[in-house]
Design an enzyme around this catalytic site. Structure first.
Site, PDB file in Angstrom:
ATOM      1  N   SER A  58      15.626 -55.292  25.301  1.00  0.00           N
ATOM      2  CA  SER A  58      16.317 -56.552  25.642  1.00  0.00           C
ATOM      3  C   SER A  58      15.551 -57.612  24.898  1.00  0.00           C
ATOM      4  O   SER A  58      14.515 -57.905  25.420  1.00  0.00           O
ATOM      5  CB  SER A  58      16.869 -56.814  27.078  1.00  0.00           C
ATOM      6  OG  SER A  58      17.178 -57.989  27.109  1.00  0.00           O
ATOM      7  N   HIS A 103      16.282 -56.979  11.398  1.00  0.00           N
ATOM      8  CA  HIS A 103      15.893 -57.546  10.471  1.00  0.00           C
ATOM      9  C   HIS A 103      17.087 -58.104   9.687  1.00  0.00           C
ATOM     10  O   HIS A 103      18.007 -57.599   9.483  1.00  0.00           O
ATOM     11  CB  HIS A 103      14.639 -56.806   9.425  1.00  0.00           C
ATOM     12  CG  HIS A 103      15.172 -55.634   8.768  1.00  0.00           C
ATOM     13  ND1 HIS A 103      16.020 -55.586   7.857  1.00  0.00           N
ATOM     14  CD2 HIS A 103      15.273 -54.359   9.114  1.00  0.00           C
ATOM     15  CE1 HIS A 103      16.470 -54.463   7.509  1.00  0.00           C
ATOM     16  NE2 HIS A 103      16.106 -53.612   8.415  1.00  0.00           N
TER      17      HIS A 103
END
Length: 181
Positions: A58, A103
């Site tokens: 998380s 990303h």
């Protein structure tokens, strides 16, 4: 259980965990696990013999919510927003569930920054009584309806799958409607 408690996360009764389980979280109360959860990352209990750890990741406030009577083997769940898995879900070995990109996707953005804050995300929902086969990948924005079967190796990306369907392939497609037995 100690790591979950330190993070202020909740877990239900009769949780069974074997093997290497990694909890990677940077915020409190980010993970909620239901009753009768079976987490396996142990080659002795895994007939597929995958030896990877099971990972709950998380980041930036992401939430992971798993219902009752679920089981998973060497699964990786990473959340930046929300991954919600309802009750009676079975997740095969080596499944990956991500509600975000890790990303930036544009090459020019990757040159500037690889920060998690610069990526796109969208919640992932998995309904009741779903089965997800070995090596499947469930990506951001996906919603899987109740009683669906996701075939081994399927890649589900930003797809809304109605209840009672079998899904296969890369990219995933609905193969057929599941008929009552």
């Amino acid at each position: 259980k100690i790591v979950l408690s330190i993070l202020g996360c909740t877990y239900g009764k009769k949780m069974r965990a074997t093997g290497k389980i990694i909890i990677a979280a940077n915020e409190k109360e980010c993970i909620s696990l239901g009753d009768n959860l079976k987490l396996v990352a142990n080659v002795k209990e895994n007939p597929v013999r995958i030896m990877n750890p099971l990972i709950f990741h998380s980041v930036n406030g992401g939430k992971i919510k798993i219902g009752n009577n679920c089981g998973m083997t060497s699964t990786v769940i990473s959340s930046r927003e929300l991954v919600e898995i309802k009750d009676n879900v079975l997740i095969g070995a080596n499944v990956r569930i991500f509600d975000h990109d890790f990303h930036p996707l544009a090459a020019d953005q990757r040159k500037i920054s690889l920060k998690i804050a610069d990526v796109k995300s969208a919640p992932v929902y998995i309904g009741n009584d779903v089965f997800i086969g070995t090596n499947a990948i469930i990506l951001k924005g996906s919603s899987i309806g109740d009683r669906c079967v996701i075939g081994a190796g399927a890649v589900v990306s930003n797809m809304k799958i109605p209840a009672d369907n079998t899904v296969v392939g890369n990219p995933a497609r609905i193969l057929k409607k599941i008929k009552d037995a």
